[in-house]
Motif scaffolding. Structure first.
Motif, PDB file in Angstrom:
ATOM      1  N   UNK A 145       0.764  -1.255   0.000  1.00  0.00           N
ATOM      2  CA  UNK A 145       0.000   0.000   0.000  1.00  0.00           C
ATOM      3  C   UNK A 145       0.793   1.302   0.000  1.00  0.00           C
ATOM      4  N   UNK A 146       2.078   1.237  -0.332  1.00  0.00           N
ATOM      5  CA  UNK A 146       2.923   2.440  -0.355  1.00  0.00           C
ATOM      6  C   UNK A 146       3.746   2.446  -1.644  1.00  0.00           C
ATOM      7  N   UNK A 147       4.231   3.603  -2.067  1.00  0.00           N
ATOM      8  CA  UNK A 147       5.086   3.625  -3.267  1.00  0.00           C
ATOM      9  C   UNK A 147       6.411   2.901  -3.006  1.00  0.00           C
ATOM     10  N   UNK A 148       6.989   2.334  -4.055  1.00  0.00           N
ATOM     11  CA  UNK A 148       8.318   1.718  -3.969  1.00  0.00           C
ATOM     12  C   UNK A 148       9.321   2.641  -4.663  1.00  0.00           C
ATOM     13  N   UNK A 149      10.425   2.913  -3.986  1.00  0.00           N
ATOM     14  CA  UNK A 149      11.475   3.747  -4.584  1.00  0.00           C
ATOM     15  C   UNK A 149      12.134   3.015  -5.749  1.00  0.00           C
ATOM     16  N   UNK A 150      12.351   3.733  -6.852  1.00  0.00           N
ATOM     17  CA  UNK A 150      12.994   3.120  -8.017  1.00  0.00           C
ATOM     18  C   UNK A 150      14.283   3.841  -8.411  1.00  0.00           C
ATOM     19  N   UNK A 151      14.252   5.171  -8.471  1.00  0.00           N
ATOM     20  CA  UNK A 151      15.460   5.892  -8.889  1.00  0.00           C
ATOM     21  C   UNK A 151      15.417   7.330  -8.388  1.00  0.00           C
ATOM     22  N   UNK A 152      16.612   7.907  -8.223  1.00  0.00           N
ATOM     23  CA  UNK A 152      16.744   9.297  -7.786  1.00  0.00           C
ATOM     24  C   UNK A 152      17.749  10.000  -8.695  1.00  0.00           C
ATOM     25  N   UNK A 153      17.372  11.176  -9.210  1.00  0.00           N
ATOM     26  CA  UNK A 153      18.231  11.958 -10.097  1.00  0.00           C
ATOM     27  C   UNK A 153      18.415  13.347  -9.490  1.00  0.00           C
ATOM     28  N   UNK A 154      19.661  13.757  -9.294  1.00  0.00           N
ATOM     29  CA  UNK A 154      19.958  15.082  -8.747  1.00  0.00           C
ATOM     30  C   UNK A 154      20.462  15.990  -9.857  1.00  0.00           C
ATOM     31  N   UNK A 155      19.854  17.181  -9.978  1.00  0.00           N
ATOM     32  CA  UNK A 155      20.277  18.201 -10.949  1.00  0.00           C
ATOM     33  C   UNK A 155      20.539  19.506 -10.212  1.00  0.00           C
TER      34      UNK A 155
END
Length: 385
Positions: A145-155
């Motif tokens: 019932x919660x989102x799953x982390x997939x990727x993080x992009x820093x700009x």
């Protein structure tokens, strides 16, 4: 009447021993950002984190609107095609995108992409949801019932957070209330009972198993989703989203203490979303999430934002509106009284007890009634924003 245990919290010492939420959240955010950027430098870290702080955000994501079909190069060999907008807040926007990779020949995957500045808050949410995923097991049907982390992009101007999407529309409990206003005026009580039972179940899971305080539970953070859970009527369920303010209780609780008894201080919610203790300048904890659940149930019942008042005769918090005489008053009064007046002297398992009461009310005949109402709802609910 306040319990003896809770009365002790009014002492100066107890208030001072509570954790300053704003300082703790800032520290957690800074730590998460450092850890994520450190992991980005390691090719074998096992995380999908990309540090491009020397580069600007892709131009297509700097606009105020996001036309469907727009293609965005994400670097790291991935690209995303915008489908539609899922939601928008003060600090960012969430898009539904199709993600394709140079390495993946099986086609694109549909995901939610959150665009926000500064990047620290996204790093915090990315890291915390990984912890939740470690601690909270999907049910027997595989529903989570919660989102799953997939990727993080820093700009340089902010960041992107890729996660699983609850739906392709982003519709939430406010949309449910608004849709019924257009159809017949009010949400049927059986729909309110059903979705409240799901909220109780998922918040219990987040607290008991995840050891996480969400700190921003509200009607528009409960996204309509589908599941094959045994007790999910008609395959309809809810996903709790937006963990930007959340706290990992395991990391802040003193050794030997119950994480769910951890207390914080500081006024961090919008005025109408402050729990009773926060309004009085007292330490608060899980009661902030409980207040948000009550506000979400109230939205379904009344189609408006919840207002509470202090009863002069009992000292208890209560709704500023009267429950209708033909509603299941025992269920609702138990929910609102228990959660609006929760304190350290309250039954620790009150959330579980309420969930059991709601689940037991939804018998086979009522499940069929709920399924009929849900079919009506999804016939009229908009397919996208």
């Amino acid at each position: 009447q306040l319990s003896d245990e809770y009365s002790k919290l009014k002492s100066k010492g107890s208030l001072l021993s509570a954790i300053e939420y704003t300082m703790e959240h800032r520290k957690s955010t800074e730590t998460a950002l450092r850890s994520c950027m450190k992991a980005a430098k390691k090719s074998n870290s096992g995380f999908s984190i990309f540090d491009h702080r020397g580069k600007p955000l892709p131009k297509a994501l700097l606009r105020k609107s996001f036309p469907s079909g727009t293609n965005v190069e994400l670097l790291g060999g991935e690209s995303a095609t915008i489908i539609n907008e899922l939601g928008r807040g003060v600090y960012g926007v969430v898009l539904l995108v199709d993600v394709s990779s140079e390495e993946d020949s099986e086609g694109s995957q549909r995901r939610a992409l959150k665009i926000q500045a500064p990047i620290g808050s996204l790093a915090h949410e990315y890291s915390l949801l990984l912890e939740v995923e470690e601690r909270v097991q999907p049910d027997s049907s595989g529903f989570y019932p919660f989102p799953r982390s997939e990727a993080l992009y820093a700009f340089s101007q902010g960041g992107l957070f890729m996660m699983t999407a609850g739906s392709e529309s982003g519709m939430n409990l406010i949309d449910v209330a608004n849709t019924y206003k257009n159809i017949m005026g009010n949400v049927p009580e059986m729909i309110a009972i059903y979705y409240t039972s799901r909220m109780l179940r998922h918040l219990e899971s987040l607290h008991e198993d995840g050891k996480v305080l969400h700190c921003d539970v509200k009607p528009d953070n409960w996204v309509l989703t589908s599941s094959q859970a045994r007790n999910a009527v008609g395959g309809c369920d809810l996903m709790l989203v937006d963990f930007g303010r959340a706290v990992d209780l395991e990391k802040v609780t003193r050794q030997g203490e119950d994480p769910l008894r951890t207390l914080f201080k500081g006024s961090i919610a919008a005025e109408d979303m402050e729990c009773g203790t926060m309004r009085e300048g007292l330490p608060w904890g899980v009661d902030l999430d409980y207040f948000g659940l009550c506000a979400s149930a109230f939205m379904l019942l009344f189609g408006s934002h919840m207002e509470v008042v202090r009863d002069k005769s009992t000292g208890n918090w209560r709704l500023n509106k009267i429950l209708r005489r033909y509603w299941q008053k025992d269920l609702w009064q138990s929910l609102f009284h228990s959660l609006l007046n929760f304190d350290l002297g309250s039954e620790r398992n009150c959330l579980r007890d309420l969930r059991v009461a709601f689940d037991e009310y939804i018998d086979e005949d009522r499940s069929r009634e709920i399924a009929t109402h849900l079919n009506q709802l999804f016939t009229h609910l908009p397919k996208k924003r």
